[in-house]
Design an enzyme around this catalytic site. Structure first.
Site, mmCIF file in Angstrom:
data_model
loop_
_atom_site.group_PDB
_atom_site.id
_atom_site.type_symbol
_atom_site.label_atom_id
_atom_site.label_comp_id
_atom_site.label_asym_id
_atom_site.label_seq_id
_atom_site.Cartn_x
_atom_site.Cartn_y
_atom_site.Cartn_z
ATOM 1 N N ASP A 205 0.844 -1.196 0.000
ATOM 2 C CA ASP A 205 0.000 0.000 0.000
ATOM 3 C C ASP A 205 0.882 1.251 0.000
ATOM 4 O O ASP A 205 2.102 1.164 0.102
ATOM 5 C CB ASP A 205 -0.884 0.025 1.249
ATOM 6 C CG ASP A 205 -0.049 0.027 2.527
ATOM 7 O OD1 ASP A 205 0.308 1.121 2.998
ATOM 8 O OD2 ASP A 205 0.276 -1.064 3.046
ATOM 9 N N ASP A 207 0.565 3.744 2.355
ATOM 10 C CA ASP A 207 0.406 4.396 3.657
ATOM 11 C C ASP A 207 -0.699 5.454 3.533
ATOM 12 O O ASP A 207 -1.725 5.195 2.917
ATOM 13 C CB ASP A 207 1.737 4.976 4.135
ATOM 14 C CG ASP A 207 1.791 5.141 5.651
ATOM 15 O OD1 ASP A 207 1.390 4.199 6.357
ATOM 16 O OD2 ASP A 207 2.222 6.204 6.124
#
Length: 280
Positions: A205, A207
């Site tokens: 991902d 963040d």
């Protein structure tokens, strides 16, 4: 014998053949569950799921000292670590592998060292990973489909929370490239034990620093993890096939071997048996 640590999403690999399940006592309490000797394509190695066989441990609950000690006691020659991480830079996309060369520790509640309680020393972490292994890995991953980046900085946070946006921006300003919850104190304890440590981190991902991208959620992380598991297994097979990638590593002559600030006969008698294991 090489030792493999599997993090979130890497608790198991379907093509493992279990040779022996292992449970040993350590001076630091129980190691994570699921320690075993396994085999892939005829090569045996040690494997441990960092968070436990059934992912029952938060990053802060992992007994890092027991895990590293168990590997050393069982004769491990080097450690390859697989982890899930968030990206702090646009160029590191979900599905990419990042091999960090540096770390920033932002944890708060972990026992980070074998030292203390009368065992006095200081160990250099200027080069926290085994760059010898990392440099050899660069050649091995060239034919692989996924992108791999070498050299960024990993910031390790306590968890279990993901970052606030302010924290995420701060880590970017500090120069960090990826963020995770589990590599510290793992790499530091490996260094104290004289074990070369190679981190292979797979991005799940971005963040929460970029509002134009959906912020990290457990659902999205799990989805990406499934694809990353197959990529990690390809890396693992290449590492095993390459043989002794840690040959010539500076880690073998460092750690407590050169870091103790006391003569051996001054080591507390209750610590000497396990210190001798780490000094092997």
């Amino acid at each position: 014998m090489i030792a493999i640590i599997g993090g979130s999403g890497f608790e198991k690999f379907d093509e493992f053949t279990t040779v022996e399940k292992i449970n040993i006592e350590t001076p630091f309490g129980p190691h994570s569950s699921g320690l075993k000797k396994v085999k892939v394509d005829g090569t045996e190695f040690l494997f441990l799921s960092r968070h436990g066989e059934h992912h029952e441990l938060l990053p802060s609950e992992i007994n890092y000292r027991a895990n590293i000690y168990a590997f050393k006691k069982l004769g491990a020659s080097a450690i390859v670590s697989f982890s899930a991480v968030g990206s702090l830079q646009q160029e590191y996309a979900p599905g990419d592998m990042v091999v960090p060369f540096q770390y920033i520790d932002r944890t708060k509640a972990r026992i980070p060292t074998f030292l203390g309680g009368g065992l006095i020393g200081h160990v250099s972490l200027a080069k926290p990973i085994c760059e010898v292994m990392a440099n050899r890995l660069q050649e091995l991953v060239k034919p692989m489909a996924h992108k791999t980046f070498f050299g960024p900085t990993y910031v390790c946070i306590e968890g279990p929370y993901f970052s606030t946006k302010a924290e995420s921006h701060t880590y970017r300003q500090m120069g960090a490239g990826i963020i995770g919850m589990s590599n510290f104190p793992e790499y530091a304890l490996a260094r104290e034990a004289g074990l070369p440590y190679l981190p292979c981190c797979f991005v799940t991902d971005y963040d929460c620093w970029d509002d134009s991208i959906p912020h990290v959620t457990v659902e999205e992380v799990i989805k990406v993890m499934k694809n990353n598991n197959a990529k990690a297994f390809n890396v693992l097979k290449a590492v095993l096939k390459a043989g002794d990638m840690a040959q010539g590593s500076y880690a073998y002559e460092g750690g407590l071997k050169t870091g103790l600030f006391m003569p051996k006969d001054a080591i507390p008698k209750d610590k000497l048996p396990w210190v001798n294991v780490l000094l092997q």
